[in-house]
Design a protein around this motif. Sequence first.
Motif: not given
Length: 418
Positions: A22-23, A410, A25, A27-29, A417-418, A414
């Motif tokens: 996760l970054d 992935q 914020s 968000k999955p990267t 996790f949003k 996204e």
Amino acid sequence: MGKVTIEPLSRLEGHGKVSITLDDSGKPTDVKLHITALRGFEQFVIGRPAEEVPRIVPRICGICQTPHHLASVKAVDAAWGAEIPSAAGKLRELMHLGNMMHSHALHFYYLAAPDFVLGPDSDPAARNIIGVIGAAPEVAKKAIAMRRVGQSIVETIGGRAIHPVTGVPGGVSKALSEEKRDELLKEIDEMIAFGQEGVALIKALNEQYMDLAKTLGVIDTWYLGLVKDGKHNFYGDTLRFMSPDGKQITDFKPSEYLDNIGEHVVEHNYVKYPYNKKVGYPEGLYRVGPLGMINVCDSMPTPLAEEARKDFADTFGKPANQSLAYNHARLIELLGSCERVKELLEDSEITSTDIKAEVEPKAGNGVGAIYAPRGTLIHNYETDDKGIVVKANMIVATTHNVPTMEKAIQQAAEVIFK
């Protein structure tokens, strides 16, 4: 930056874990699906007489042991130039379909159905086959019956319910008696009815959860499956690639797989990442299994399954790119396998005793491809002049899907996790 690790993974065979980066914020990267169990069967079979290998490789998988047995013996046939009798081919196909019935019923009703029948928000401790039995006992009884009949077919034709042994170079070692054929025929109409009920069940569940099906794990990929004259085929004849938009189709024979399939090595897995060699990596990543098979075929070869396939295409499109549509596709195949079993059992040649051709060990290179319950399965052996295996390559069904499973996770991460 953080990381979410899901370990162990449940409702699958083997070992694995998922790591999600996760970054800041949240968000999955990046997503990695780690498969760290080394099987090593490509090395185990080297130095062994090729006729022994079909009895070794079923140990690769406790669920797909029958397809491994048959893909292996097909590869030996090809290496030694064996032309098997027609009845032997039908008995091998019948054995294979018994495993498809058993495995598809297991996969949907035992592994996938708890999330649908009990709901994704239900207590995880109860979201299993025991919970399904409590919530929908009649559905569970039919699933158990389907598995029992499928295993009975494998045992009758293959000599053993698990790790069959009757596939031999040049054919099969055991004929089917009329008495045993009649016993199997008694139950198959009921299994076809159960198959139809399964398709009706998933249609109803799809209506309830269509928002999830069209949101989670939706990715564009290539697809790979097996067809015969363009029709869906469990036992295998021609391999077919289909592009993500469905406009490009490439057919090739199993012996040509190395010209069309590449295997990419990654650092976080023992599993290699197969891809469409003529497209390149990673653009040529593809999916196999029920979704891939239903997408690439022009039609199903049996009437009830073909009717269900048309309805599936109307619902999800062609090609369908929704990962959760795998469940619907699998139940169409379950119905189709039951229909095809009946066709084979009613074929007068199925009880023939002309089931083995003479074959001599020799130097050669052969490829055997078949549709395992998880997808396209390929065995390739090279033998010396004494029939000893000197080189082996296997692309196991699940292997094809590992890189695209990463992509689907992935995408799902996204959304979630949003």
